[in-house]
Design a protein around this motif. Structure first.
Motif, PDB file in Angstrom:
ATOM      1  N   ALA A  26       0.806  -1.230   0.160  1.00  0.00           N
ATOM      2  CA  ALA A  26       0.007   0.003  -0.023  1.00  0.00           C
ATOM      3  C   ALA A  26       0.738   1.251  -0.017  1.00  0.00           C
ATOM      4  CB  ALA A  26      -0.909  -0.133   1.025  1.00  0.00           C
ATOM      5  N   HIS A  27       1.838   1.323   0.932  1.00  0.00           N
ATOM      6  CA  HIS A  27       2.829   2.253   0.681  1.00  0.00           C
ATOM      7  C   HIS A  27       3.480   2.507  -0.505  1.00  0.00           C
ATOM      8  CE1 HIS A  27       5.173   5.355   2.963  1.00  0.00           C
ATOM      9  NE2 HIS A  27       6.326   4.643   2.454  1.00  0.00           N
ATOM     10  N   LEU A  28       3.857   1.420  -1.299  1.00  0.00           N
ATOM     11  CA  LEU A  28       4.629   1.588  -2.479  1.00  0.00           C
ATOM     12  C   LEU A  28       3.600   2.209  -3.445  1.00  0.00           C
ATOM     13  CD1 LEU A  28       7.098   0.792  -4.086  1.00  0.00           C
ATOM     14  CD2 LEU A  28       6.377  -1.494  -4.554  1.00  0.00           C
ATOM     15  N   ARG A  29       2.317   1.803  -3.300  1.00  0.00           N
ATOM     16  CA  ARG A  29       1.418   2.208  -4.407  1.00  0.00           C
ATOM     17  C   ARG A  29       1.279   3.962  -4.136  1.00  0.00           C
ATOM     18  NH1 ARG A  29      -2.893  -1.372  -2.772  1.00  0.00           N
ATOM     19  NH2 ARG A  29      -1.968  -3.228  -3.272  1.00  0.00           N
ATOM     20  N   ARG A  30       1.175   4.207  -2.791  1.00  0.00           N
ATOM     21  CA  ARG A  30       0.980   5.624  -2.684  1.00  0.00           C
ATOM     22  C   ARG A  30       2.399   6.376  -2.932  1.00  0.00           C
ATOM     23  NH1 ARG A  30       0.790   5.592   3.088  1.00  0.00           N
ATOM     24  NH2 ARG A  30      -0.196   3.618   3.073  1.00  0.00           N
ATOM     25  N   LEU A  31       3.276   5.844  -2.757  1.00  0.00           N
ATOM     26  CA  LEU A  31       4.363   6.343  -3.546  1.00  0.00           C
ATOM     27  C   LEU A  31       4.691   6.428  -4.787  1.00  0.00           C
ATOM     28  CD1 LEU A  31       7.303   4.955  -1.181  1.00  0.00           C
ATOM     29  CD2 LEU A  31       6.780   7.336  -1.209  1.00  0.00           C
ATOM     30  N   ASN A  32       4.252   5.578  -5.355  1.00  0.00           N
ATOM     31  CA  ASN A  32       4.141   5.254  -7.041  1.00  0.00           C
ATOM     32  C   ASN A  32       3.119   6.462  -7.505  1.00  0.00           C
ATOM     33  OD1 ASN A  32       5.314   4.151  -9.087  1.00  0.00           O
ATOM     34  ND2 ASN A  32       3.967   2.465  -9.014  1.00  0.00           N
ATOM     35  N   ALA A  33       2.041   6.684  -6.732  1.00  0.00           N
ATOM     36  CA  ALA A  33       1.233   7.395  -7.037  1.00  0.00           C
ATOM     37  C   ALA A  33       1.516   8.972  -7.126  1.00  0.00           C
ATOM     38  CB  ALA A  33      -0.015   7.137  -6.475  1.00  0.00           C
ATOM     39  N   GLY A  34       2.215   9.193  -5.955  1.00  0.00           N
ATOM     40  CA  GLY A  34       2.704  10.635  -5.893  1.00  0.00           C
ATOM     41  C   GLY A  34       4.045  10.747  -6.934  1.00  0.00           C
ATOM     42  N   VAL A  35       4.755   9.740  -7.130  1.00  0.00           N
ATOM     43  CA  VAL A  35       5.665   9.832  -8.416  1.00  0.00           C
ATOM     44  C   VAL A  35       4.986   9.927  -9.770  1.00  0.00           C
ATOM     45  CG1 VAL A  35       7.634   8.771  -9.569  1.00  0.00           C
ATOM     46  CG2 VAL A  35       7.357   8.650  -7.051  1.00  0.00           C
ATOM     47  N   GLU A  36       4.263   9.457 -10.096  1.00  0.00           N
ATOM     48  CA  GLU A  36       3.176   9.539 -11.277  1.00  0.00           C
ATOM     49  C   GLU A  36       2.631  11.053 -11.256  1.00  0.00           C
ATOM     50  OE1 GLU A  36       0.404   6.455 -11.469  1.00  0.00           O
ATOM     51  OE2 GLU A  36       2.057   4.785 -11.843  1.00  0.00           O
ATOM     52  N   HIS A  37       2.109  11.463 -10.196  1.00  0.00           N
ATOM     53  CA  HIS A  37       1.438  12.807  -9.921  1.00  0.00           C
ATOM     54  C   HIS A  37       2.572  13.857 -10.345  1.00  0.00           C
ATOM     55  CE1 HIS A  37      -1.168  15.989  -9.088  1.00  0.00           C
ATOM     56  NE2 HIS A  37      -0.234  16.494  -7.985  1.00  0.00           N
ATOM     57  N   GLN A  38       3.746  13.597  -9.761  1.00  0.00           N
ATOM     58  CA  GLN A  38       4.771  14.717 -10.167  1.00  0.00           C
ATOM     59  C   GLN A  38       5.539  14.689 -11.475  1.00  0.00           C
ATOM     60  OE1 GLN A  38       7.750  13.731  -6.989  1.00  0.00           O
ATOM     61  NE2 GLN A  38       6.861  15.025  -5.542  1.00  0.00           N
ATOM     62  N   PHE A  39       5.521  13.309 -11.997  1.00  0.00           N
ATOM     63  CA  PHE A  39       5.694  13.141 -13.230  1.00  0.00           C
ATOM     64  C   PHE A  39       4.750  13.884 -14.299  1.00  0.00           C
ATOM     65  CE2 PHE A  39       5.880  10.884 -17.634  1.00  0.00           C
ATOM     66  CZ  PHE A  39       7.216  11.148 -17.761  1.00  0.00           C
ATOM     67  N   ARG A  40       3.551  13.562 -14.093  1.00  0.00           N
ATOM     68  CA  ARG A  40       2.546  14.356 -14.613  1.00  0.00           C
ATOM     69  C   ARG A  40       2.668  15.834 -14.960  1.00  0.00           C
ATOM     70  NH1 ARG A  40      -0.559  10.042 -12.957  1.00  0.00           N
ATOM     71  NH2 ARG A  40      -1.742  11.417 -11.400  1.00  0.00           N
ATOM     72  N   GLN A  41       2.757  16.320 -13.580  1.00  0.00           N
ATOM     73  CA  GLN A  41       2.876  17.888 -13.357  1.00  0.00           C
ATOM     74  C   GLN A  41       4.217  18.445 -14.136  1.00  0.00           C
ATOM     75  OE1 GLN A  41       2.919  18.512  -9.184  1.00  0.00           O
ATOM     76  NE2 GLN A  41       0.826  19.039  -9.121  1.00  0.00           N
ATOM     77  N   HIS A  42       5.300  17.608 -14.041  1.00  0.00           N
ATOM     78  CA  HIS A  42       6.413  18.075 -14.651  1.00  0.00           C
ATOM     79  C   HIS A  42       6.110  17.960 -16.187  1.00  0.00           C
ATOM     80  CE1 HIS A  42      10.704  18.558 -15.535  1.00  0.00           C
ATOM     81  NE2 HIS A  42      10.560  17.379 -16.379  1.00  0.00           N
ATOM     82  N   ALA A  43       5.476  16.941 -16.754  1.00  0.00           N
ATOM     83  CA  ALA A  43       5.293  16.789 -18.053  1.00  0.00           C
ATOM     84  C   ALA A  43       4.557  17.943 -18.510  1.00  0.00           C
ATOM     85  CB  ALA A  43       4.706  15.547 -18.477  1.00  0.00           C
ATOM     86  N   GLU A  44       3.473  18.362 -17.957  1.00  0.00           N
ATOM     87  CA  GLU A  44       2.735  19.556 -17.902  1.00  0.00           C
ATOM     88  C   GLU A  44       3.398  20.751 -18.115  1.00  0.00           C
ATOM     89  OE1 GLU A  44      -1.193  21.613 -16.163  1.00  0.00           O
ATOM     90  OE2 GLU A  44      -1.245  19.362 -16.003  1.00  0.00           O
ATOM     91  N   ARG A  45       4.248  20.998 -17.276  1.00  0.00           N
ATOM     92  CA  ARG A  45       4.908  22.175 -17.245  1.00  0.00           C
ATOM     93  C   ARG A  45       6.102  22.154 -18.472  1.00  0.00           C
ATOM     94  NH1 ARG A  45       5.485  21.304 -11.608  1.00  0.00           N
ATOM     95  NH2 ARG A  45       7.488  20.214 -11.778  1.00  0.00           N
ATOM     96  N   HIS A  46       6.473  21.116 -18.783  1.00  0.00           N
ATOM     97  CA  HIS A  46       7.381  20.951 -19.900  1.00  0.00           C
ATOM     98  C   HIS A  46       6.592  21.321 -21.214  1.00  0.00           C
ATOM     99  CE1 HIS A  46      10.917  19.627 -22.069  1.00  0.00           C
ATOM    100  NE2 HIS A  46      10.367  18.929 -22.564  1.00  0.00           N
ATOM    101  N   SER A  47       5.402  20.817 -21.290  1.00  0.00           N
ATOM    102  CA  SER A  47       4.530  20.849 -22.532  1.00  0.00           C
ATOM    103  C   SER A  47       4.142  22.670 -22.724  1.00  0.00           C
ATOM    104  CB  SER A  47       3.244  20.201 -22.425  1.00  0.00           C
ATOM    105  OG  SER A  47       2.409  20.535 -23.598  1.00  0.00           O
ATOM    106  N   LYS A  48       4.056  23.199 -21.387  1.00  0.00           N
ATOM    107  CA  LYS A  48       3.419  24.607 -21.429  1.00  0.00           C
ATOM    108  C   LYS A  48       4.597  25.375 -21.947  1.00  0.00           C
ATOM    109  CE  LYS A  48      -0.156  24.408 -18.151  1.00  0.00           C
ATOM    110  NZ  LYS A  48      -0.697  25.107 -16.636  1.00  0.00           N
ATOM    111  N   ARG A  49       6.001  24.890 -21.337  1.00  0.00           N
ATOM    112  CA  ARG A  49       7.140  25.831 -21.686  1.00  0.00           C
ATOM    113  C   ARG A  49       7.476  25.496 -23.119  1.00  0.00           C
ATOM    114  NH1 ARG A  49      11.604  22.844 -19.563  1.00  0.00           N
ATOM    115  NH2 ARG A  49      11.688  22.080 -21.822  1.00  0.00           N
ATOM    116  N   ASP A  50       7.402  24.566 -23.719  1.00  0.00           N
ATOM    117  CA  ASP A  50       7.607  24.340 -25.216  1.00  0.00           C
ATOM    118  C   ASP A  50       6.662  25.049 -26.088  1.00  0.00           C
ATOM    119  OD1 ASP A  50       9.655  22.338 -24.666  1.00  0.00           O
ATOM    120  OD2 ASP A  50       8.423  20.914 -25.232  1.00  0.00           O
ATOM    121  N   LYS A  51       5.311  24.908 -25.652  1.00  0.00           N
ATOM    122  CA  LYS A  51       4.497  25.959 -26.450  1.00  0.00           C
ATOM    123  C   LYS A  51       4.719  27.257 -26.472  1.00  0.00           C
ATOM    124  CE  LYS A  51       0.407  22.720 -25.933  1.00  0.00           C
ATOM    125  NZ  LYS A  51      -0.947  22.571 -25.185  1.00  0.00           N
ATOM    126  N   ARG A  52       5.033  27.933 -25.259  1.00  0.00           N
ATOM    127  CA  ARG A  52       5.746  29.302 -25.282  1.00  0.00           C
ATOM    128  C   ARG A  52       6.910  29.673 -25.761  1.00  0.00           C
ATOM    129  NH1 ARG A  52       4.163  34.154 -24.948  1.00  0.00           N
ATOM    130  NH2 ARG A  52       5.224  35.460 -23.607  1.00  0.00           N
TER     131      ARG A  52
END
Length: 141
Positions: A26-52
């Motif tokens: 369960a703890h590993l799933r929570r950590l994994n979900a947190g990492v995935e969330h951070q990865f999505r945020q990073h990818a979104e910021r990266h995409s916005k930066r590329d568009k700009r």
């Protein structure tokens, strides 16, 4: 009896181990979900930066194009204006009456009166008045 105690101890250890595995999963799933969330945020910021960056790149290309066009037009104007002083000099030399009007225009700019123009430039009173009025019309209010 020892066998029962051993079996109970093994059962307790097994349940504890199972609980630990479940807790770790369960703890590993929570950590994994947190990492995935951070990865999505990073990818979104990266995409916005590329568009700009693409938008800014297009704007820069437009500005460069405008600057090049302005430079070309400036060069054309420079080619038109460069010979004007020489042409004006030739015109002044070829037409003696033109020299009087040019001199009169300069004198009006310095504050000469109509009488001054008629005396020093050889203009008629009407010509001197015309030069004076033309000079006044050119002055910014």
């Amino acid at each position: 009896m020892i066998l029962n105690l051993v079996a109970i101890a093994l059962a307790v250890i097994s349940l504890t181990a199972l609980g630990t595995v479940i807790w770790l999963a369960a703890h590993l799933r929570r950590l994994n979900a947190g990492v995935e969330h951070q990865f999505r945020q990073h990818a979104e910021r990266h995409s916005k930066r590329d568009k700009r960056m693409q938008e800014l790149s297009k704007q820069l290309e437009t500005y460069i194009g405008v600057c090049v066009k302005m430079g070309d037009e400036l060069q054309e104007l420079r080619q038109l204006v460069t010979p004007l002083p020489e042409r004006l000099g030739k015109l002044e030399q070829s037409d003696p009456t033109m020299v009087s009007f040019i001199q009169a225009s300069r004198l009006v700019g310095l504050g000469a009166s109509i009488e001054d123009l008629t005396q020093s430039c050889g203009l008629t009173k009407g010509e001197a008045e015309l030069v004076s009025k033309l000079h006044q019309a050119r002055r910014p209010e």
